[in-house]
Design a protein around this motif. Structure first.
Motif, PDB file in Angstrom:
ATOM      1  N   LYS A 120       0.840  -1.259   0.016  1.00 29.55           N
ATOM      2  CA  LYS A 120      -0.098   0.072  -0.062  1.00 29.55           C
ATOM      3  C   LYS A 120       0.831   1.218   0.016  1.00 29.55           C
ATOM      4  CE  LYS A 120      -3.739  -1.589   2.900  1.00 29.55           C
ATOM      5  NZ  LYS A 120      -4.424  -1.418   4.232  1.00 29.55           N
ATOM      6  N   ARG A 121       1.808   1.182   0.857  1.00 24.13           N
ATOM      7  CA  ARG A 121       2.904   2.353   0.873  1.00 24.13           C
ATOM      8  C   ARG A 121       3.701   2.651  -0.249  1.00 24.13           C
ATOM      9  NH1 ARG A 121       0.870   1.228   5.420  1.00 24.13           N
ATOM     10  NH2 ARG A 121       0.344   2.480   6.962  1.00 24.13           N
ATOM     11  N   HIS A 122       3.880   1.376  -1.012  1.00 21.93           N
ATOM     12  CA  HIS A 122       4.763   1.538  -2.210  1.00 21.93           C
ATOM     13  C   HIS A 122       4.061   2.224  -3.224  1.00 21.93           C
ATOM     14  CE1 HIS A 122       8.063  -2.076  -1.372  1.00 21.93           C
ATOM     15  NE2 HIS A 122       8.114  -0.935  -0.582  1.00 21.93           N
ATOM     16  N   GLN A 123       2.682   1.750  -3.110  1.00 19.32           N
ATOM     17  CA  GLN A 123       1.736   2.379  -4.136  1.00 19.32           C
ATOM     18  C   GLN A 123       1.679   3.847  -3.901  1.00 19.32           C
ATOM     19  OE1 GLN A 123       0.562   0.100  -6.627  1.00 19.32           O
ATOM     20  NE2 GLN A 123       0.092   2.263  -7.685  1.00 19.32           N
ATOM     21  N   ARG A 124       1.762   4.166  -2.645  1.00 22.73           N
ATOM     22  CA  ARG A 124       1.382   5.677  -2.681  1.00 22.73           C
ATOM     23  C   ARG A 124       2.593   6.378  -3.104  1.00 22.73           C
ATOM     24  NH1 ARG A 124      -0.259   5.771   3.503  1.00 22.73           N
ATOM     25  NH2 ARG A 124      -1.910   3.864   3.614  1.00 22.73           N
ATOM     26  N   ILE A 125       3.828   5.889  -2.716  1.00 24.18           N
ATOM     27  CA  ILE A 125       5.002   6.572  -2.968  1.00 24.18           C
ATOM     28  C   ILE A 125       5.297   6.550  -4.413  1.00 24.18           C
ATOM     29  CG2 ILE A 125       7.506   6.180  -3.017  1.00 24.18           C
ATOM     30  CD1 ILE A 125       7.399   4.801  -0.372  1.00 24.18           C
ATOM     31  N   ALA A 126       4.791   5.496  -5.351  1.00 26.32           N
ATOM     32  CA  ALA A 126       4.727   5.552  -6.681  1.00 26.32           C
ATOM     33  C   ALA A 126       3.885   6.827  -7.237  1.00 26.32           C
ATOM     34  CB  ALA A 126       4.436   4.048  -7.241  1.00 26.32           C
ATOM     35  N   GLU A 127       2.664   6.648  -6.718  1.00 28.09           N
ATOM     36  CA  GLU A 127       1.681   7.805  -7.082  1.00 28.09           C
ATOM     37  C   GLU A 127       2.287   9.148  -6.741  1.00 28.09           C
ATOM     38  OE1 GLU A 127      -2.191   4.803  -6.417  1.00 28.09           O
ATOM     39  OE2 GLU A 127      -1.674   6.490  -5.134  1.00 28.09           O
ATOM     40  N   ALA A 128       3.073   9.357  -5.672  1.00 25.72           N
ATOM     41  CA  ALA A 128       3.568  10.578  -5.390  1.00 25.72           C
ATOM     42  C   ALA A 128       5.014  10.989  -6.355  1.00 25.72           C
ATOM     43  CB  ALA A 128       4.255  10.695  -4.027  1.00 25.72           C
ATOM     44  N   GLY A 129       5.328   9.869  -7.467  1.00 25.35           N
ATOM     45  CA  GLY A 129       6.369   9.977  -8.239  1.00 25.35           C
ATOM     46  C   GLY A 129       7.596   9.673  -7.543  1.00 25.35           C
ATOM     47  N   GLY A 130       7.710   8.730  -6.872  1.00 25.41           N
ATOM     48  CA  GLY A 130       9.024   8.183  -6.214  1.00 25.41           C
ATOM     49  C   GLY A 130       9.400   9.037  -5.197  1.00 25.41           C
ATOM     50  N   ASP A 131       8.871   9.926  -4.983  1.00 19.70           N
ATOM     51  CA  ASP A 131       8.931  10.999  -3.625  1.00 19.70           C
ATOM     52  C   ASP A 131       8.310  10.676  -2.635  1.00 19.70           C
ATOM     53  OD1 ASP A 131      10.018  12.610  -1.788  1.00 19.70           O
ATOM     54  OD2 ASP A 131       9.529  14.725  -3.141  1.00 19.70           O
ATOM     55  N   PRO A 132       8.601   9.964  -1.531  1.00 18.78           N
ATOM     56  CA  PRO A 132       7.700   9.557  -0.160  1.00 18.78           C
ATOM     57  C   PRO A 132       7.296  10.996   0.326  1.00 18.78           C
ATOM     58  CG  PRO A 132      10.085   9.052   0.310  1.00 18.78           C
ATOM     59  CD  PRO A 132      10.143   9.482  -1.144  1.00 18.78           C
ATOM     60  N   GLY A 133       8.218  11.823   0.326  1.00 19.46           N
ATOM     61  CA  GLY A 133       7.577  13.129   0.942  1.00 19.46           C
ATOM     62  C   GLY A 133       7.273  13.104   2.362  1.00 19.46           C
ATOM     63  N   VAL A 134       6.215  13.897   2.387  1.00 21.63           N
ATOM     64  CA  VAL A 134       5.367  13.857   3.843  1.00 21.63           C
ATOM     65  C   VAL A 134       5.079  12.268   4.102  1.00 21.63           C
ATOM     66  CG1 VAL A 134       4.688  15.839   4.071  1.00 21.63           C
ATOM     67  CG2 VAL A 134       3.262  14.536   2.730  1.00 21.63           C
ATOM     68  N   LEU A 135       4.641  11.616   3.099  1.00 16.57           N
ATOM     69  CA  LEU A 135       4.328  10.169   3.205  1.00 16.57           C
ATOM     70  C   LEU A 135       5.289   9.337   4.085  1.00 16.57           C
ATOM     71  CD1 LEU A 135       2.697   9.384  -0.252  1.00 16.57           C
ATOM     72  CD2 LEU A 135       1.406   9.619   1.911  1.00 16.57           C
ATOM     73  N   ASP A 136       6.550   9.781   3.740  1.00 18.62           N
ATOM     74  CA  ASP A 136       7.764   8.992   4.484  1.00 18.62           C
ATOM     75  C   ASP A 136       7.745   9.153   6.032  1.00 18.62           C
ATOM     76  OD1 ASP A 136      11.106   8.894   4.692  1.00 18.62           O
ATOM     77  OD2 ASP A 136       9.926   7.321   4.235  1.00 18.62           O
ATOM     78  N   VAL A 137       6.798   9.879   6.711  1.00 19.60           N
ATOM     79  CA  VAL A 137       7.025  10.185   7.917  1.00 19.60           C
ATOM     80  C   VAL A 137       6.705   8.755   8.613  1.00 19.60           C
ATOM     81  CG1 VAL A 137       5.904  11.307   9.927  1.00 19.60           C
ATOM     82  CG2 VAL A 137       6.543  12.465   8.020  1.00 19.60           C
TER      83      VAL A 137
END
Lengths: 139, 139
Positions: A120-137
């Motif tokens: 799920k989190r990989h998908q979110r990272i991919a959807e954010a263009g490879g940058d985990p950004g705030v998702l990385d928290v």
């Protein structure tokens, strides 16, 4: 039901009460015959809490690591899912569960849980263009 | 879709292929530009495997401990469920997850998973008259 009978009478509990028993000091004081059991359960629960602390720390490290994998996969265009890797993990966790004395069914449920959440989190990272950004928290 | 475009052409993959990418040496050899990423992913996966080994060992100890709690509960006539204990665990795991940098949602899913499985096993122990017997092998 029979095995609850004696306790039920002693404790004046209703049918619904024993379905959700709370183990606490008040109960122990009111029923000295169960005080020893309550003390034993409390000691075991402290061990369970310690184990959980260790597992939470390891899960934090695991998700930090899978987050890095997610970034690399997104940057290289790899998909979140990798069936060969999953087959390897299924076999491996089954084997080490048996060695550790853990029901392999539990190990498989653990694997499904962490892999599903990681994907799920990989998908979110991919959807954010490879940058985990705030998702990385908490990725 | 766009971010997968270049890779798709290079790797001659179909739409369904990239949905289930396998990271292996053959792929790395055929596409040297991705070899570095593949090596990084492999290194991270070894760390993930090591973390999983540690978690499986801890889960084995956790279920051995909750099995003992199950025997004590059954012998004293306590029910498998204890809502006060669960509330305590929810608050505690949420707090230590934040401290560890883990999404508390993951910690709560972990708690639900282990508590549900432990309760199932407590129920089996109670139904077996408080003696885990052969159930204890993986209880």
């Amino acid at each position: 039901m029979i095995r609850f009978g004696g306790i039920l009478e002693n404790m004046s509990e209703t049918s619904s009460d024993w379905q959700r028993t709370t183990i606490d000091s008040a109960q122990a004081a009111a029923h000295p015959e169960t005080a020893k059991t309550v003390a034993q359960i409390k000691a075991l629960r402290q061990s369970i809490d310690n184990i959980d602390s260790a597992v939470i720390s390891l899960l934090a490290e695991r998700f930090k690591t899978t987050s890095q994998v997610g970034v690399l996969k997104a940057s290289a265009g790899f998909a979140p899912e990798d069936m060969k890797r999953e087959d390897y993990q299924i076999e491996r966790l089954h084997r080490i569960a048996i060695e550790a004395g853990l029901d392999p069914e539990i190990a498989e449920k653990y694997r499904e849980f962490v892999v599903t959440e990681a994907k799920k989190r990989h998908q979110r990272i991919a959807e954010a263009g490879g940058d985990p950004g705030v998702l990385d928290v908490f990725a």
